[in-house]
Design an enzyme around this catalytic site. Structure first.
Site, PDB file in Angstrom:
ATOM      1  N   ASP A 224       0.826  -1.197   0.000  1.00 42.63           N
ATOM      2  CA  ASP A 224       0.000   0.000   0.000  1.00 42.63           C
ATOM      3  C   ASP A 224       0.864   1.253   0.000  1.00 42.63           C
ATOM      4  OD1 ASP A 224      -2.356   1.844   0.865  1.00 42.63           O
ATOM      5  OD2 ASP A 224      -3.260  -0.143   0.712  1.00 42.63           O
TER       6      ASP A 224
ATOM      7  N   HIS B  54      -3.114   5.749   3.894  1.00 40.94           N
ATOM      8  CA  HIS B  54      -4.064   4.829   3.269  1.00 40.94           C
ATOM      9  C   HIS B  54      -3.863   3.389   3.748  1.00 40.94           C
ATOM     10  CE1 HIS B  54      -5.635   2.335  -0.141  1.00 40.94           C
ATOM     11  NE2 HIS B  54      -6.631   3.196  -0.050  1.00 40.94           N
TER      12      HIS B  54
ATOM     13  N   SER C 110     -10.966  -0.054  -1.646  1.00 40.89           N
ATOM     14  CA  SER C 110      -9.787  -0.176  -0.798  1.00 40.89           C
ATOM     15  C   SER C 110     -10.093  -0.936   0.470  1.00 40.89           C
ATOM     16  CB  SER C 110      -9.279   1.211  -0.404  1.00 40.89           C
ATOM     17  OG  SER C 110      -8.443   1.743  -1.371  1.00 40.89           O
TER      18      SER C 110
END
Length: 537
Positions: A177, A217, A396
């Site tokens: 990520d 994230h 996601s």
């Protein structure tokens, strides 16, 4: 966030001197026999054991890139090496077009492929949206105090696995990520830290070991699996172990990120991970539009990252990827590596199981079912880097929610191969018989995959079969206190093996007379008829 750069164009030979990204592929691995004869030089024992358990032989793709080739490319005028891949026997390089083309003169060079497809296209987005503060807690009837995360787990019938202590223990997940700030300090990750479940990681963007950096994230993503804050957020695999790899640079959109992803996946393989989950995708909106992919590239065999993901699967790893958030865009299709044949591409649904408008659709360009499965990605419960519990939108989050449940399922069936576990997930899904371009095979039922039914009827009466797999006995629990139930156990050939009356006060059925194997049951009581599978260990 993106950074925008202003380029000044000069009326000189700008094209000749501009820097291009490319992959140079080699045609041999001269040192292969040395490595194949000494596999511990390439792979950890856990990685080798995963191969042995799945009957996967070592091959040329496991051998590192020839060092002498790297040295000669590195010494070539105007060439910078940015990444390497042993699986694809290639280097990601940067240089002028002329300098890159000159590499073809080396006899060991097979081909050169430019990232700018006009020279011979690529996009990536971190599939995330806004995070908002949660004000209300949800009621839950399961043993874990899931809090607001209850729906995203119960939608998949994942609480059934958790109730039988299948919580990911012993499985290793690599998260690829954009960064993981706060995982080393925030409260929802304390349980991971206290139990030494963060095994390590690496920042491939900065080329250092500080993986608790970059964009947050990855922190949000990890929280859906490994987060643990009672009555607020429990992840789908709270007892799995994790490697954290940063492969994305938030500041730019560049093809190098595909190569860093493959490099990280190769490291994950060598460390013996079971599952790779990645909430990144590549299609449009690169910093340089010439690097963009087209829909025709979404065929599973064109994009560098998709080739790497497929090779990861060939090593016995399950790869789970976000389908994408382009469902409302002019180009609504899934991106890479979700297009890869064996990757489990996860789309998004709302809390009520409706398709999220933003969730990218299929099929792949060559007509295969994509996305593969769905999980909650609208208002998914997450933790940010400061430990605040909130909601976020995007595939996601449906992706890691799914990956965590797959880890729990694989824990329950440790002798299954990655291909078998993947197929179990698909077959348990609610649209398996009638897949479509919006839902793929639909929403999996992990309880059914395990052979456990968790049923609630219109009168809010519950039904649970546990433990399953079972060693000596199994309990048929049902909430109506006044009923007697009839249970019949059949062999896989349909032979009646056991028939017994049970009550809600004494719901235990002995399996001592059965040999190890798979059996089917029927359960009948007033107003309730259920069938299912039981595994006798």
């Amino acid at each position: 966030m993106k950074c925008f750069y202003v380029f000044f164009l000069f009326l000189i030979t700008a094209t000749a001197f501009s820097q291009e990204d490319a992959w140079v592929y080699f045609n041999a691995k001269p040192s292969s026999q040395t490595y194949l004869s000494n596999p511990s030089q390439m792979l950890s024992q856990r990685s080798l054991t995963r191969r042995i358990n799945q009957n996967i032989a070592l091959n040329l793709t496991d051998v590192p890139v020839e060092k002498s080739y790297i040295t000669q490319i590195k010494s070539s005028a105007g060439i910078t090496i940015l990444a390497q891949s042993k699986w694809l026997n290639a280097l990601h390089i940067r240089g002028t077009q002329a300098a890159i083309l000159a590499l073809k003169n080396f006899t060991f060079v097979d081909k050169v492929v430019f990232a700018d497809r006009t020279l011979n296209p690529t996009s990536k987005k971190a599939f995330t949206n806004n995070i908002t503060t949660i004000k209300n807690n949800l009621e839950t009837k399961v043993d874990y105090a899931y809090g607001n995360a209850a729906n995203q787990i119960q939608m998949l019938n994942g609480q059934v696995l958790h109730q039988q202590n299948y919580t990911g223990s012993g499985k290793v997940i690599a998260v690829l990520d954009a960064g993981f700030p706060g995982v080393n300090t925030a409260q929802p990750f304390q349980r991971l830290r206290d139990n030494n479940l963060i095994l390590g990681g690496y920042d491939y963007v900065a080329r250092n070991t500080n993986f608790y950096s970059g964009g947050s994230h990855g922190t949000l993503v990890l929280s859906t699996m490994g987060g643990y804050k009672e009555n607020a957020l429990i992840g789908t695999a709270p007892d799995a172990s994790y490697y954290l790899f940063r492969t994305e640079n938030d500041a730019i959109e560049s093809p190098i990120e595909e190569s860093l992803w493959v490099e990280a996946a190769e490291k994950a393989d060598s460390l013996g991970v079971d599952i790779i989950t990645t909430s990144l995708g590549y299609f449009l909106q690169f910093t340089n539009p010439n690097h963009n992919h087209t829909y025709s590239d979404m065929n599973g065999t064109t994009n560098f990252i998709s080739l790497g993901a497929e090779l990861a699967f060939s090593k016995g790893i399950i790869v789970v990827a976000s389908a994408g958030n382009e469902g409302l865009m002019t180009e609504p299709h899934i991106g890479a590596p979700a297009d890869a044949v064996s990757v489990i591409a996860v789309g998004s649904v709302t809390a009520t199981k409706a398709k999220s408008g933003f969730s990218s659709v299929g099929p792949s360009f060559d007509g295969r079912i994509k996305p593969d499965v769905m999980a909650q990605g609208t208002a998914a419960t997450v933790s940010d880097a400061a430990g605040n519990i909130g909601t976020a939108n995007g595939t996601s989050f449906s992706c890691p929610i799914m990956a965590g449940m797959i880890a729990c399922l694989w824990q329950a069936f440790p002798t299954k191969t990655n291909q078998e576990i993947r197929q179990m997930v698909f077959q348990s899904s609610d649209k398996y018989a009638t897949p479509n371009i919006n839902f793929g095979y639909g929403i999996p039922n992990f309880g059914a995959s395990l052979g456990v039914e968790n049923y609630t009827d219109v009168k809010n009466e519950t039904f649970l079969v546990s433990p399953n797999p079972a060693k000596t006995e199994v309990s048929f629990s049902f909430s109506n206190k006044n009923n007697t139930a009839s249970v019949v156990i059949y062999s896989i050939l349909g032979q009646k093996m056991i028939e017994k009356q049970i009550t809600s006060q004494n719901p235990i059925l002995s399996l001592e007379t059965l040999n190890s194997g798979l059996y089917f049951y029927t359960f009948d009581t007033n107003g309730l008829h259920k069938t299912g599978k039981i595994i006798k260990q």
